[in-house]
Scaffold this motif. Structure first.
Motif, PDB file in Angstrom:
ATOM      1  N   ARG A 125       0.798  -1.234   0.000  1.00 27.65           N
ATOM      2  CA  ARG A 125       0.000   0.000   0.000  1.00 27.65           C
ATOM      3  C   ARG A 125       0.830   1.283   0.000  1.00 27.65           C
ATOM      4  O   ARG A 125       0.638   2.138  -0.876  1.00 27.65           O
ATOM      5  CB  ARG A 125      -1.013  -0.016   1.139  1.00 27.65           C
ATOM      6  CG  ARG A 125      -2.079   1.073   0.995  1.00 27.65           C
ATOM      7  CD  ARG A 125      -3.244   0.886   1.958  1.00 27.65           C
ATOM      8  NE  ARG A 125      -3.946  -0.356   1.648  1.00 27.65           N
ATOM      9  CZ  ARG A 125      -4.145  -1.352   2.519  1.00 27.65           C
ATOM     10  NH1 ARG A 125      -3.730  -1.253   3.757  1.00 27.65           N
ATOM     11  NH2 ARG A 125      -4.793  -2.429   2.152  1.00 27.65           N
ATOM     12  N   PRO A 126       1.781   1.476   0.929  1.00 29.46           N
ATOM     13  CA  PRO A 126       2.524   2.751   0.913  1.00 29.46           C
ATOM     14  C   PRO A 126       3.394   2.924  -0.339  1.00 29.46           C
ATOM     15  O   PRO A 126       3.590   4.045  -0.807  1.00 29.46           O
ATOM     16  CB  PRO A 126       3.382   2.698   2.179  1.00 29.46           C
ATOM     17  CG  PRO A 126       3.330   1.301   2.665  1.00 29.46           C
ATOM     18  CD  PRO A 126       2.127   0.654   2.077  1.00 29.46           C
ATOM     19  N   LEU A 127       3.876   1.833  -0.875  1.00 34.02           N
ATOM     20  CA  LEU A 127       4.691   1.909  -2.089  1.00 34.02           C
ATOM     21  C   LEU A 127       3.830   2.318  -3.288  1.00 34.02           C
ATOM     22  O   LEU A 127       4.247   3.119  -4.126  1.00 34.02           O
ATOM     23  CB  LEU A 127       5.368   0.568  -2.366  1.00 34.02           C
ATOM     24  CG  LEU A 127       6.261   0.022  -1.250  1.00 34.02           C
ATOM     25  CD1 LEU A 127       6.759  -1.371  -1.594  1.00 34.02           C
ATOM     26  CD2 LEU A 127       7.413   0.969  -0.967  1.00 34.02           C
ATOM     27  N   LEU A 128       2.622   1.755  -3.347  1.00 32.21           N
ATOM     28  CA  LEU A 128       1.725   2.040  -4.471  1.00 32.21           C
ATOM     29  C   LEU A 128       1.050   3.403  -4.341  1.00 32.21           C
ATOM     30  O   LEU A 128       0.696   4.004  -5.360  1.00 32.21           O
ATOM     31  CB  LEU A 128       0.691   0.926  -4.609  1.00 32.21           C
ATOM     32  CG  LEU A 128       1.278  -0.440  -4.969  1.00 32.21           C
ATOM     33  CD1 LEU A 128       0.182  -1.490  -5.021  1.00 32.21           C
ATOM     34  CD2 LEU A 128       2.045  -0.392  -6.282  1.00 32.21           C
ATOM     35  N   LEU A 148       2.556   5.960  -6.361  1.00 31.21           N
ATOM     36  CA  LEU A 148       2.211   5.891  -7.786  1.00 31.21           C
ATOM     37  C   LEU A 148       0.735   6.199  -8.030  1.00 31.21           C
ATOM     38  O   LEU A 148       0.285   6.188  -9.170  1.00 31.21           O
ATOM     39  CB  LEU A 148       2.520   4.499  -8.349  1.00 31.21           C
ATOM     40  CG  LEU A 148       3.935   3.964  -8.168  1.00 31.21           C
ATOM     41  CD1 LEU A 148       4.054   2.575  -8.765  1.00 31.21           C
ATOM     42  CD2 LEU A 148       4.951   4.895  -8.785  1.00 31.21           C
ATOM     43  N   ASP A 149      -0.024   6.417  -6.958  1.00 31.01           N
ATOM     44  CA  ASP A 149      -1.467   6.620  -7.019  1.00 31.01           C
ATOM     45  C   ASP A 149      -2.167   5.413  -7.649  1.00 31.01           C
ATOM     46  O   ASP A 149      -3.035   5.550  -8.505  1.00 31.01           O
ATOM     47  CB  ASP A 149      -1.817   7.918  -7.770  1.00 31.01           C
ATOM     48  CG  ASP A 149      -3.292   8.276  -7.643  1.00 31.01           C
ATOM     49  OD1 ASP A 149      -3.904   7.934  -6.611  1.00 31.01           O
ATOM     50  OD2 ASP A 149      -3.840   8.901  -8.581  1.00 31.01           O
ATOM     51  N   LEU A 150      -1.744   4.216  -7.222  1.00 30.33           N
ATOM     52  CA  LEU A 150      -2.331   2.973  -7.717  1.00 30.33           C
ATOM     53  C   LEU A 150      -2.777   2.091  -6.565  1.00 30.33           C
ATOM     54  O   LEU A 150      -2.145   2.070  -5.508  1.00 30.33           O
ATOM     55  CB  LEU A 150      -1.305   2.174  -8.537  1.00 30.33           C
ATOM     56  CG  LEU A 150      -0.809   2.748  -9.849  1.00 30.33           C
ATOM     57  CD1 LEU A 150       0.264   1.839 -10.432  1.00 30.33           C
ATOM     58  CD2 LEU A 150      -1.949   2.943 -10.837  1.00 30.33           C
ATOM     59  N   THR A 151      -3.858   1.352  -6.787  1.00 37.04           N
ATOM     60  CA  THR A 151      -4.233   0.269  -5.890  1.00 37.04           C
ATOM     61  C   THR A 151      -3.456  -0.969  -6.328  1.00 37.04           C
ATOM     62  O   THR A 151      -2.854  -0.993  -7.415  1.00 37.04           O
ATOM     63  CB  THR A 151      -5.736  -0.035  -5.969  1.00 37.04           C
ATOM     64  OG1 THR A 151      -6.034  -0.521  -7.288  1.00 37.04           O
ATOM     65  CG2 THR A 151      -6.570   1.199  -5.644  1.00 37.04           C
ATOM     66  N   ILE A 189      -1.244  -4.519 -10.751  1.00 32.65           N
ATOM     67  CA  ILE A 189      -1.033  -5.751 -11.517  1.00 32.65           C
ATOM     68  C   ILE A 189      -1.518  -5.605 -12.960  1.00 32.65           C
ATOM     69  O   ILE A 189      -0.924  -6.189 -13.865  1.00 32.65           O
ATOM     70  CB  ILE A 189      -1.618  -7.011 -10.818  1.00 32.65           C
ATOM     71  CG1 ILE A 189      -3.123  -6.943 -10.674  1.00 32.65           C
ATOM     72  CG2 ILE A 189      -0.923  -7.258  -9.501  1.00 32.65           C
ATOM     73  CD1 ILE A 189      -3.740  -8.243 -10.158  1.00 32.65           C
ATOM     74  N   VAL A 190      -2.561  -4.801 -13.190  1.00 32.40           N
ATOM     75  CA  VAL A 190      -2.975  -4.505 -14.570  1.00 32.40           C
ATOM     76  C   VAL A 190      -1.853  -3.764 -15.287  1.00 32.40           C
ATOM     77  O   VAL A 190      -1.488  -4.104 -16.414  1.00 32.40           O
ATOM     78  CB  VAL A 190      -4.280  -3.675 -14.603  1.00 32.40           C
ATOM     79  CG1 VAL A 190      -4.537  -3.110 -15.991  1.00 32.40           C
ATOM     80  CG2 VAL A 190      -5.465  -4.518 -14.147  1.00 32.40           C
ATOM     81  N   MET A 191      -1.278  -2.777 -14.613  1.00 34.08           N
ATOM     82  CA  MET A 191      -0.196  -2.005 -15.218  1.00 34.08           C
ATOM     83  C   MET A 191       1.022  -2.887 -15.483  1.00 34.08           C
ATOM     84  O   MET A 191       1.658  -2.772 -16.538  1.00 34.08           O
ATOM     85  CB  MET A 191       0.184  -0.811 -14.334  1.00 34.08           C
ATOM     86  CG  MET A 191      -0.909   0.239 -14.206  1.00 34.08           C
ATOM     87  SD  MET A 191      -1.444   0.942 -15.791  1.00 34.08           S
ATOM     88  CE  MET A 191       0.043   1.832 -16.257  1.00 34.08           C
ATOM     89  N   MET A 192       1.340  -3.802 -14.573  1.00 34.56           N
ATOM     90  CA  MET A 192       2.474  -4.708 -14.802  1.00 34.56           C
ATOM     91  C   MET A 192       2.268  -5.530 -16.069  1.00 34.56           C
ATOM     92  O   MET A 192       3.187  -5.700 -16.866  1.00 34.56           O
ATOM     93  CB  MET A 192       2.691  -5.631 -13.599  1.00 34.56           C
ATOM     94  CG  MET A 192       3.433  -4.963 -12.465  1.00 34.56           C
ATOM     95  SD  MET A 192       4.125  -6.130 -11.265  1.00 34.56           S
ATOM     96  CE  MET A 192       2.649  -6.903 -10.621  1.00 34.56           C
TER      97      MET A 192
END
Length: 139
Positions: free
Chosen positions: A24-27, A30-33, A38-41
């Motif tokens: 959570r804090p890492l994402l 990036l403003d991502l859930t 995982i969609v972006m990956m």
């Protein structure tokens, strides 16, 4: 048999929740859930993919995937369009902004490895075991 501490499902559930909290804090940077991540990956690997194959690959149904993709599109990270070969097929592509986000995301796997603080061989074996379990349960 009904002891909670002996249940594999509870260990997997608890580990999954802890993994989500660690990401959570890492994402947030990036403003991502996690699901958006995982969609972006997948898109960073393939640039363009059909919604159907995206759902199959990530084990997500259209009820989960459609609003998720709309949010990514509203953030300017992906573009949704119709396939030129078959208008019934929806295609998801990275936008320039989505492609650029990859650079920021590249540090996340290493940061998660540091948090796990386990030998890489154990983590690889754990992943392989989870993959085998998933394959058996998906039959």
């Amino acid at each position: 048999m009904l002891s909670l501490d002996k249940q594999l499902c509870f260990s997997l559930y608890s580990a999954s929740n802890a993994m989500g909290r660690a990401y959570r804090p890492l994402l947030e940077q990036l403003d991502l859930t996690y699901l958006q991540y995982i969609v972006m990956m997948l898109l960073w690997e393939h640039d363009s993919v059909s919604v159907k194959s995206l759902g199959q690959r990530l084990h997500l149904d259209s009820g989960t995937l459609t609003p998720l993709l709309k949010r990514l599109e509203n953030k300017g990270l992906v573009k949704r369009s119709r396939s030129q070969q078959d208008e019934r097929v929806r295609v998801i592509q990275l936008s320039e902004q989505g492609a650029a986000l990859r650079q920021q995301a590249e540090a996340i796997p290493q940061q998660m490895l540091c948090q796990a603080d386990m030998p890489i061989e154990e983590l690889v074996a754990l992943k392989q075991g989870c993959d085998r379990l998933l394959a058996k349960l998906m039959k």
